[in-house]
Structures are given as structure tokens and as C-alpha cells.
Design a protein around this motif. Structure first.
Motif, PDB file in Angstrom:
ATOM      1  N   VAL A  28       6.213  -2.329   2.698  1.00  0.00           N
ATOM      2  CA  VAL A  28       5.472  -1.070   2.686  1.00  0.00           C
ATOM      3  C   VAL A  28       4.924  -0.894   1.277  1.00  0.00           C
ATOM      4  O   VAL A  28       5.668  -0.945   0.295  1.00  0.00           O
ATOM      5  N   VAL A  29       3.598  -0.720   1.192  1.00  0.00           N
ATOM      6  CA  VAL A  29       2.918  -0.599  -0.098  1.00  0.00           C
ATOM      7  C   VAL A  29       2.024   0.636  -0.082  1.00  0.00           C
ATOM      8  O   VAL A  29       1.713   1.185   0.974  1.00  0.00           O
ATOM      9  N   ASP A  30       1.610   1.058  -1.265  1.00  0.00           N
ATOM     10  CA  ASP A  30       0.668   2.172  -1.354  1.00  0.00           C
ATOM     11  C   ASP A  30      -0.606   1.810  -0.593  1.00  0.00           C
ATOM     12  O   ASP A  30      -1.002   0.643  -0.535  1.00  0.00           O
ATOM     13  N   ALA A  31      -1.266   2.812  -0.019  1.00  0.00           N
ATOM     14  CA  ALA A  31      -2.423   2.563   0.850  1.00  0.00           C
ATOM     15  C   ALA A  31      -3.716   2.284   0.094  1.00  0.00           C
ATOM     16  O   ALA A  31      -4.667   1.793   0.680  1.00  0.00           O
ATOM     17  N   VAL A  32      -3.754   2.603  -1.207  1.00  0.00           N
ATOM     18  CA  VAL A  32      -4.985   2.378  -1.967  1.00  0.00           C
ATOM     19  C   VAL A  32      -4.722   1.421  -3.125  1.00  0.00           C
ATOM     20  O   VAL A  32      -3.654   1.407  -3.712  1.00  0.00           O
ATOM     21  N   CYS A  33      -5.712   0.642  -3.432  1.00  0.00           N
ATOM     22  CA  CYS A  33      -5.639  -0.324  -4.521  1.00  0.00           C
ATOM     23  C   CYS A  33      -5.592   0.420  -5.856  1.00  0.00           C
ATOM     24  O   CYS A  33      -6.392   1.333  -6.081  1.00  0.00           O
ATOM     25  N   PRO A  34      -4.675   0.046  -6.752  1.00  0.00           N
ATOM     26  CA  PRO A  34      -4.604   0.721  -8.041  1.00  0.00           C
ATOM     27  C   PRO A  34      -5.800   0.422  -8.944  1.00  0.00           C
ATOM     28  O   PRO A  34      -6.018   1.120  -9.927  1.00  0.00           O
ATOM     29  N   HIS A  35      -6.591  -0.580  -8.606  1.00  0.00           N
ATOM     30  CA  HIS A  35      -7.761  -0.908  -9.424  1.00  0.00           C
ATOM     31  C   HIS A  35      -8.881   0.111  -9.236  1.00  0.00           C
ATOM     32  O   HIS A  35      -9.339   0.720 -10.174  1.00  0.00           O
ATOM     33  N   ASN A  36      -9.324   0.296  -7.978  1.00  0.00           N
ATOM     34  CA  ASN A  36     -10.465   1.180  -7.739  1.00  0.00           C
ATOM     35  C   ASN A  36     -10.343   1.915  -6.409  1.00  0.00           C
ATOM     36  O   ASN A  36     -11.340   2.217  -5.775  1.00  0.00           O
ATOM     37  N   GLN A  37      -9.101   2.137  -5.961  1.00  0.00           N
ATOM     38  CA  GLN A  37      -8.809   2.928  -4.765  1.00  0.00           C
ATOM     39  C   GLN A  37      -9.334   2.318  -3.464  1.00  0.00           C
ATOM     40  O   GLN A  37      -9.628   3.044  -2.513  1.00  0.00           O
ATOM     41  N   GLY A  38      -9.453   0.998  -3.395  1.00  0.00           N
ATOM     42  CA  GLY A  38      -9.882   0.338  -2.164  1.00  0.00           C
ATOM     43  C   GLY A  38      -8.854   0.505  -1.055  1.00  0.00           C
ATOM     44  O   GLY A  38      -7.660   0.659  -1.299  1.00  0.00           O
ATOM     45  N   PRO A  39      -9.294   0.485   0.210  1.00  0.00           N
ATOM     46  CA  PRO A  39      -8.404   0.687   1.362  1.00  0.00           C
ATOM     47  C   PRO A  39      -7.596  -0.576   1.687  1.00  0.00           C
ATOM     48  O   PRO A  39      -8.108  -1.501   2.308  1.00  0.00           O
ATOM     49  N   LEU A  40      -6.346  -0.618   1.293  1.00  0.00           N
ATOM     50  CA  LEU A  40      -5.557  -1.837   1.458  1.00  0.00           C
ATOM     51  C   LEU A  40      -5.204  -2.134   2.905  1.00  0.00           C
ATOM     52  O   LEU A  40      -4.838  -3.264   3.223  1.00  0.00           O
ATOM     53  N   GLU A  41      -5.333  -1.152   3.813  1.00  0.00           N
ATOM     54  CA  GLU A  41      -5.086  -1.473   5.222  1.00  0.00           C
ATOM     55  C   GLU A  41      -6.146  -2.431   5.759  1.00  0.00           C
ATOM     56  O   GLU A  41      -5.960  -3.073   6.782  1.00  0.00           O
ATOM     57  N   GLN A  42      -7.264  -2.560   5.035  1.00  0.00           N
ATOM     58  CA  GLN A  42      -8.313  -3.502   5.422  1.00  0.00           C
ATOM     59  C   GLN A  42      -8.199  -4.823   4.664  1.00  0.00           C
ATOM     60  O   GLN A  42      -9.029  -5.702   4.823  1.00  0.00           O
ATOM     61  N   GLY A  43      -7.154  -4.947   3.845  1.00  0.00           N
ATOM     62  CA  GLY A  43      -6.960  -6.164   3.056  1.00  0.00           C
ATOM     63  C   GLY A  43      -6.395  -7.298   3.879  1.00  0.00           C
ATOM     64  O   GLY A  43      -6.131  -7.157   5.079  1.00  0.00           O
TER      65      GLY A  43
END
Length: 110
Positions: A28-43
Motif C-alpha cells: 500500500v503506497v500513497d496515491a500520488v507521486c511525490p515528484h509532481n502528484q501523478g496518479p500512481l493507480e495508473q502506474g
């Protein structure tokens, strides 16, 4: 927080996280990328333990949260425990709101 399946999960206080099913268990990870708030559920999960952000391809270790693309960025990774066959993530307490001076200093550092 209960983990019912892969995808976005929301804590009781409204924070969003991404639950990932890996061969050796849940992450379980944060939902947004710490770099530029990208949507990590789409990663994408690559090489079994690396999450790649879909916006700028930053790569995060799913065990430690360390970023191999830029070490200054660290992804929040939360421990998951199974209790009676149900997975639960310990996402901790919500962060306290930052004061305006703390926000300005943080912005200046970036």
C-alpha cells in the motif's frame, strides 16, 4: 485501513492510497507521486518491486519507497498485516496541517 482489493483505497479521514497485489503479498503506497502528484493507480509495476509513475516515469521501490530516478523523492509505503484472512494497512495518523511559513519554506526548497 482495510485492503479489499487492488486499486485505490481511501482511509476514514479521506486520504487516498494505492493497494498493489504482488506475488509475495500486498503493498500500500500513497496515491500520488511525490515528484509532481501523478496518479500512481495508473502506474506500472516493473521487475516485481518497482512502481513507475505514468507521468514522468519516476521509479519507486515498493519495499522502501526510494526513488531510483531522483533520490530526493520518497514514496510513502505503508505496512500491511493480515488478520483473520483480511489485509489491513497501517497508514498512520494524517499529517498535521503546515503553517503558511512552513509551506513557503517547503516551496522555496523545491
Amino acid at each position: 485501513m482495510r485492503v479489499d482489493g487492488p486499486g485505490v483505497v481511501t482511509s476514514d479521514d479521506g486520504r487516498r492510497f494505492v493497494a498493489l497485489a504482488l506475488p509475495d503479498g500486498w503493498r500500500v503506497v500513497d496515491a500520488v507521486c511525490p515528484h509532481n502528484q501523478g496518479p500512481l493507480e495508473q502506474g506500472w509495476v516493473r521487475e516485481g518491486r518497482t512502481l513507475v509513475c505514468p507521468w514522468h516515469w519516476y521509479r519507486f521501490d515498493l519495499d522502501t519507497g526510494a526513488c531510483s530516478t531522483s533520490p530526493q523523492h520518497v514514496l510513502g509505503v505503508h505496512p500491511v498485516r493480515e488478520i483473520d484472512g483480511v489485509a489491513y494497512a497501517d497508514v498512520g495518523e494524517p499529517p498535521r496541517p503546515m503553517s503558511w511559513s512552513e509551506r513557503l519554506r517547503a516551496h522555496a526548497r523545491e
